[in-house]
Design a protein around this motif. Structure first.
Motif, short mmCIF file in Angstrom:
data_model
loop_
_atom_site.label_atom_id
_atom_site.label_comp_id
_atom_site.label_asym_id
_atom_site.label_seq_id
_atom_site.Cartn_x
_atom_site.Cartn_y
_atom_site.Cartn_z
N THR A 143 7.66 -1.18 -3.26
CA THR A 143 6.58 -0.92 -2.32
C THR A 143 5.86 -2.24 -2.07
N LEU A 148 -0.78 1.69 -7.43
CA LEU A 148 0.61 2.02 -7.20
C LEU A 148 1.02 3.18 -8.10
N SER A 186 5.25 4.19 -4.69
CA SER A 186 4.39 4.35 -3.51
C SER A 186 3.04 3.72 -3.79
#
Length: 114
Positions: free
Chosen positions: A108, A19, A6
């Motif tokens: 991501t 991240l 994420s």
């Protein structure tokens, strides 16, 4: 081992993002943790890796700008990305290695606008 990445998003050139990668399952068996990225039309490449001893290594293109780190319990990993450039635009994947087996998260997206 299951991985959940994420923290991606849209940022301007020169900006920063952090991240995160959350690992679950047999995390005590993890040897190395790493971030890879894949830009459109390009092959997936290694960005940074951290060993169970805490040793790190970086791609030349991100040295001095990115920092990989992990929690003591090996169940969380981060990638601090500073001074972002448009060429850093890619899908970023977290990866762990247990002996000779590699596990991947879903990725991501990081987009750096010029």
């Amino acid at each position: 081992v299951q991985l959940q990445a994420s923290g991606g998003g849209l940022v301007q050139t020169g900006g920063s993002l952090r991240l995160s990668c959350a690992a679950s399952g047999s995390v005590f068996r993890i040897n190395t943790m790493a971030w890879y990225r894949q830009a459109p039309g390009k092959q997936r490449e290694l960005v940074a890796v951290i060993t169970s001893e805490g040793n790190t290594n970086y791609a030349d293109s991100v040295k001095g700008r990115f920092t990989i780190s992990r929690g003591n319990a090996k169940n969380t990993m981060w990638l601090q990305m500073n001074s972002l450039k448009p060429e850093d635009t890619a899908v970023y994947y977290c990866n762990v290695r247990i002996i000779a087996t590699y596990y991947w998260g879903q990725g991501t997206l990081v987009t750096v606008s010029s």
